[in-house]
Motif scaffolding. Structure first.
Motif, PDB file in Angstrom:
ATOM      1  N   GLU A   2       0.821  -1.216   0.000  1.00  0.00           N
ATOM      2  CA  GLU A   2       0.000   0.000   0.000  1.00  0.00           C
ATOM      3  C   GLU A   2       0.856   1.268   0.000  1.00  0.00           C
ATOM      4  O   GLU A   2       0.771   2.080  -0.888  1.00  0.00           O
ATOM      5  CB  GLU A   2      -0.930   0.011   1.221  1.00  0.00           C
ATOM      6  N   GLU A   3       1.672   1.419   1.021  1.00  0.00           N
ATOM      7  CA  GLU A   3       2.521   2.611   1.137  1.00  0.00           C
ATOM      8  C   GLU A   3       3.902   2.192   1.644  1.00  0.00           C
ATOM      9  O   GLU A   3       4.246   2.419   2.799  1.00  0.00           O
ATOM     10  CB  GLU A   3       1.882   3.617   2.088  1.00  0.00           C
ATOM     11  N   THR A  23      -6.088  -4.664  -7.505  1.00  0.00           N
ATOM     12  CA  THR A  23      -5.508  -3.571  -6.716  1.00  0.00           C
ATOM     13  C   THR A  23      -3.979  -3.597  -6.758  1.00  0.00           C
ATOM     14  O   THR A  23      -3.340  -2.556  -6.711  1.00  0.00           O
ATOM     15  CB  THR A  23      -5.973  -3.641  -5.246  1.00  0.00           C
ATOM     16  N   SER A  26      -2.827  -2.376 -10.289  1.00  0.00           N
ATOM     17  CA  SER A  26      -2.944  -0.932 -10.480  1.00  0.00           C
ATOM     18  C   SER A  26      -1.762  -0.166  -9.872  1.00  0.00           C
ATOM     19  O   SER A  26      -1.564   0.997 -10.168  1.00  0.00           O
ATOM     20  CB  SER A  26      -4.254  -0.427  -9.879  1.00  0.00           C
ATOM     21  N   ARG A  27      -0.956  -0.843  -9.047  1.00  0.00           N
ATOM     22  CA  ARG A  27       0.155  -0.176  -8.357  1.00  0.00           C
ATOM     23  C   ARG A  27       1.531  -0.609  -8.860  1.00  0.00           C
ATOM     24  O   ARG A  27       2.542  -0.238  -8.284  1.00  0.00           O
ATOM     25  CB  ARG A  27       0.078  -0.466  -6.860  1.00  0.00           C
TER      26      ARG A  27
END
Length: 186
Positions: A2-3, A23, A26-27
Motif C-alpha cells: 500500500e505505502e 488492486t 494498479s500499483r
C-alpha cells in the motif's frame, strides 16, 4: 504494498498476470520476460554441468530445465501432461482420465498438471512453434493440427475456470469429468 517506504522495492513474478489482484496490478509496472533462445539454454546448462534432458520440454527456460532434472515430482507432472496431450490428440478420453486419476489425490499436483495442460492448449490453439510457452511444444503443435483452435480455446477456458474451483475445494474427479475432453473429436 500500500505505502512502502522509499527504500523498498517489490518484485512480483508470475506466469500469468491474472494471478494478481486488480488492486496490486494498479500499483505496479509490468515488465514481460521472454524465453531465451534454445542455444542459450544449452550453453547455460553446460556451464552449470547439468544434463540437458529438460531442453526437449523447456527449450527457452533454464530454470525449468534445471527443475526437470532435479525434481522428480516436477518431471513426473511434465511427463503426465505430455501423455495427456498425446491422448487428446488421439481422441483417447479414457487415457486422459486415467492420467488425471494419478494425481487427483494430490491437490497441488493436480493443479500443476492442469496448469501445464492449459499452457499446452494455448500453444495448440496459437500453433506458433517459435512462441511456445508449454512443456510440450512438439505435442502442442501436433495437437493443434488435430483439434480446431476454437476447441482448444474452449478447453483452455474450462481449465482456467477449473483451476479456480480447485482453490475452492471442489472435488477433483468431478472437475475432470466436467472438462469435456470428449469434445476434442473433429
Amino acid at each position: 504494498v500500500e505505502e512502502p517506504p522509499e527504500y523498498a522495492y517489490f518484485i512480483f513474478t508470475a506466469k500469468h498476470k491474472d494471478v494478481f489482484l486488480p488492486t496490486i496490478l494498479s500499483r505496479v509496472t509490468g515488465i514481460p520476460v521472454l524465453p531465451c533462445e534454445k542455444h542459450h539454454t544449452e550453453q547455460a546448462l553446460r556451464e552449470l554441468k547439468i544434463p540437458d534432458e529438460g531442453i526437449a520440454f523447456f527449450p527457452g527456460n533454464i530454470g525449468k530445465c534445471i527443475q526437470f532434472v532435479k525434481d522428480k515430482k516436477f518431471r513426473e507432472s511434465v511427463m503426465l501432461a505430455c501423455e495427456i496431450t498425446d491422448a487428446l490428440r488421439h481422441n483417447d478420453e479414457y487415457t486422459v482420465l486415467k492420467c488425471f486419476n494419478k494425481v487427483t489425490g494430490d491437490r497441488f499436483a493436480f493443479k500443476f498438471v492442469l496448469g501445464l495442460l492449459r499452457d499446452i492448449l494455448r500453444d495448440a490453439a496459437v500453433g506458433c512453434a517459435s512462441n511456445c510457452i508449454s512443456c510440450c511444444p512438439e505435442g502442442a503443435l501436433a495437437l493443434g493440427k488435430h483439434i480446431p483452435p476454437a476447441v482448444c480455446a474452449d478447453i483452455y477456458t474450462k481449465i482456467e475456470k477449473n483451476l479456480k474451483y480447485i482453490d475452492a475445494n471442489v472435488n477433483m474427479k468431478l472437475l475432470c469429468s466436467g472438462l469435456g475432453f470428449a469434445q476434442t473429436r473433429t
